[in-house]
Design a protein around this motif. Sequence first.
Motif, PDB file in Angstrom:
ATOM      1  N   VAL A 273      67.580 -13.961  15.957  1.00  0.00           N
ATOM      2  CA  VAL A 273      66.666 -14.370  17.029  1.00  0.00           C
ATOM      3  C   VAL A 273      66.333 -13.227  17.978  1.00  0.00           C
ATOM      4  CG1 VAL A 273      67.186 -16.825  17.031  1.00  0.00           C
ATOM      5  CG2 VAL A 273      68.595 -15.293  18.387  1.00  0.00           C
ATOM      6  N   TYR A 274      67.158 -12.193  18.020  1.00  0.00           N
ATOM      7  CA  TYR A 274      66.847 -11.079  18.919  1.00  0.00           C
ATOM      8  C   TYR A 274      67.411  -9.795  18.345  1.00  0.00           C
ATOM      9  CZ  TYR A 274      66.123  -8.359  23.122  1.00  0.00           C
ATOM     10  OH  TYR A 274      65.682  -7.405  24.006  1.00  0.00           O
TER      11      TYR A 274
ATOM     12  N   VAL B 171      67.195  -0.748  30.408  1.00  0.00           N
ATOM     13  CA  VAL B 171      66.585  -2.081  30.355  1.00  0.00           C
ATOM     14  C   VAL B 171      65.069  -1.959  30.495  1.00  0.00           C
ATOM     15  CG1 VAL B 171      66.608  -4.394  31.324  1.00  0.00           C
ATOM     16  CG2 VAL B 171      68.670  -3.013  31.411  1.00  0.00           C
TER      17      VAL B 171
ATOM     18  N   ALA C  12      70.865 -15.179  23.789  1.00  0.00           N
ATOM     19  CA  ALA C  12      70.365 -13.796  23.835  1.00  0.00           C
ATOM     20  C   ALA C  12      70.344 -13.195  25.231  1.00  0.00           C
ATOM     21  CB  ALA C  12      68.982 -13.686  23.199  1.00  0.00           C
ATOM     22  N   ASN C  13      70.965 -13.845  26.200  1.00  0.00           N
ATOM     23  CA  ASN C  13      71.024 -13.251  27.545  1.00  0.00           C
ATOM     24  C   ASN C  13      71.722 -11.890  27.524  1.00  0.00           C
ATOM     25  OD1 ASN C  13      69.701 -15.303  28.772  1.00  0.00           O
ATOM     26  ND2 ASN C  13      71.420 -16.043  29.977  1.00  0.00           N
TER      27      ASN C  13
ATOM     28  N   CYS D 281      71.207  -5.877  28.050  1.00  0.00           N
ATOM     29  CA  CYS D 281      71.900  -4.676  27.538  1.00  0.00           C
ATOM     30  C   CYS D 281      71.005  -3.446  27.690  1.00  0.00           C
ATOM     31  CB  CYS D 281      72.270  -4.857  26.073  1.00  0.00           C
ATOM     32  SG  CYS D 281      73.026  -3.377  25.380  1.00  0.00           S
TER      33      CYS D 281
ATOM     34  N   ALA E 224      71.851  -9.721  25.089  1.00  0.00           N
ATOM     35  CA  ALA E 224      70.994  -8.698  24.487  1.00  0.00           C
ATOM     36  C   ALA E 224      69.867  -8.301  25.425  1.00  0.00           C
ATOM     37  CB  ALA E 224      70.429  -9.225  23.174  1.00  0.00           C
ATOM     38  N   ILE E 225      69.396  -9.274  26.226  1.00  0.00           N
ATOM     39  CA  ILE E 225      68.284  -8.997  27.135  1.00  0.00           C
ATOM     40  C   ILE E 225      68.705  -8.048  28.252  1.00  0.00           C
ATOM     41  CG2 ILE E 225      66.901 -10.104  28.946  1.00  0.00           C
ATOM     42  CD1 ILE E 225      66.556 -12.449  26.980  1.00  0.00           C
TER      43      ILE E 225
ATOM     44  N   ILE F 260      72.849  -5.008  21.029  1.00  0.00           N
ATOM     45  CA  ILE F 260      73.260  -6.347  20.615  1.00  0.00           C
ATOM     46  C   ILE F 260      72.159  -7.027  19.812  1.00  0.00           C
ATOM     47  CG2 ILE F 260      74.054  -8.609  21.423  1.00  0.00           C
ATOM     48  CD1 ILE F 260      75.153  -7.256  23.908  1.00  0.00           C
TER      49      ILE F 260
ATOM     50  N   PRO G 118      69.535 -11.926  33.553  1.00  0.00           N
ATOM     51  CA  PRO G 118      68.619 -12.238  32.443  1.00  0.00           C
ATOM     52  C   PRO G 118      67.297 -12.821  32.944  1.00  0.00           C
ATOM     53  CG  PRO G 118      70.827 -12.999  31.915  1.00  0.00           C
ATOM     54  CD  PRO G 118      70.881 -12.503  33.326  1.00  0.00           C
TER      55      PRO G 118
ATOM     56  N   VAL H 251      65.153 -10.054  34.315  1.00  0.00           N
ATOM     57  CA  VAL H 251      64.635  -9.204  33.239  1.00  0.00           C
ATOM     58  C   VAL H 251      63.419  -9.870  32.602  1.00  0.00           C
ATOM     59  CG1 VAL H 251      65.136  -8.170  31.000  1.00  0.00           C
ATOM     60  CG2 VAL H 251      66.875  -8.161  32.776  1.00  0.00           C
ATOM     61  N   ARG H 252      63.503 -11.185  32.363  1.00  0.00           N
ATOM     62  CA  ARG H 252      62.364 -11.896  31.754  1.00  0.00           C
ATOM     63  C   ARG H 252      61.141 -11.833  32.668  1.00  0.00           C
ATOM     64  NH1 ARG H 252      66.667 -15.502  29.946  1.00  0.00           N
ATOM     65  NH2 ARG H 252      66.707 -15.464  27.676  1.00  0.00           N
TER      66      ARG H 252
ATOM     67  N   LYS I 181      63.419  -0.639  27.443  1.00  0.00           N
ATOM     68  CA  LYS I 181      63.362  -1.694  26.435  1.00  0.00           C
ATOM     69  C   LYS I 181      62.205  -2.650  26.719  1.00  0.00           C
ATOM     70  CE  LYS I 181      66.618  -4.777  26.683  1.00  0.00           C
ATOM     71  NZ  LYS I 181      67.983  -5.301  26.574  1.00  0.00           N
TER      72      LYS I 181
END
Lengths: 77, 254
Positions: free
Chosen positions: B14-15, B36, A56-57, A62, A59-60, A67, B191, B194-195, B39
């Motif tokens: 899952v997402y 981003v 899911a990288n 995006c 989608a994260i 996605i 990624p 972002v987390r 979101k």
Amino acid sequence: MAKVKGAIKVDVEKCKGCGLCVVACPSKVIDLAREVNGKGYNYAYMANPDACIGCANCAIVCPDSVIEVYKVKAEMA
Amino acid sequence: MSDIKDIIKDENLVYKKTKVLTDNVMHYCPGCSHGVVHKLVAEVIEEMGIQEKTIGISPVGCSVLAYNYLDIDWQEAAHGRAPALATAVNRLHPEKYVFTYQGDGDLASIGTAEIMHACNRGENIVVIFINNAIYGMTGGQMAPTTLEGMKTATSPYGRDIKLNGHPLIITELIAQLPGTSYVTRQAVHTPAAVRKCKKAIRKAFENIGQKKGTSFVEVVSTCNSGWKLSPVKSNEWMVENMFPVYKPGDLKDE
């Protein structure tokens, strides 16, 4: 031994083809299509679907949240 | 191909896009960091279950239309005045989760007085500050946060410190104010980043519930159209040039 297999579904008409998912993917699954969507963007697609691990990288990162990510634990043949 | 169809089933999901984000197509340029961060805010609101209790204050700038994308209550502020409006909304509805979402032209230029005093009073709000060192909406003019030597539409030979002054590193100033409880600088270029940014935004919103005072989350962002770079190259440029001046990390956590 269980192996994780993933897949992504891209909302092709909403994708703007920025390519951030392409570089975020650790297994180089995604590429931008040669074809364009209704707005003229080269949308993202799974160029190498077998390598997807459903992390899911893509989608994260995006920006347009186009996605969806799916994941299964498949038994190795 | 049948293999992929076996994986793409509802039970294997899952997402997916959070329901707090609307189905509208965002007007932002391809690869814009705004999408981003929108979101992340939406996901935090969904995870905390505060969709009915959140009031956003949208700014003037690219994110002026943020109210089209997050399915919560909104108020639209005059340029730079989002913290003042947030103060009013928060004092009338102290049980609500009030946040402002501002760019650098809004927060660090015309709205400097409002943000400084709102933070100094320790208003119980969250401030999301998108810093891309340029005025994106109006065509890439120099902002107070523009880096030294950075070329923009109004500084075609690069920002000259003698003529235009130093880049305004406003988050460090805000961290000194006693009213703020949590001041952090994040980015959304990978990624992992972002987390991490999502965790920071979550913490900021949780601080509202604990009445801790102002929580300030700066997100160092890209403006690939204004910088005249591709989205991927913009991220690389940001890491190389923005991070030495705007260092990511927590500045204050009380």
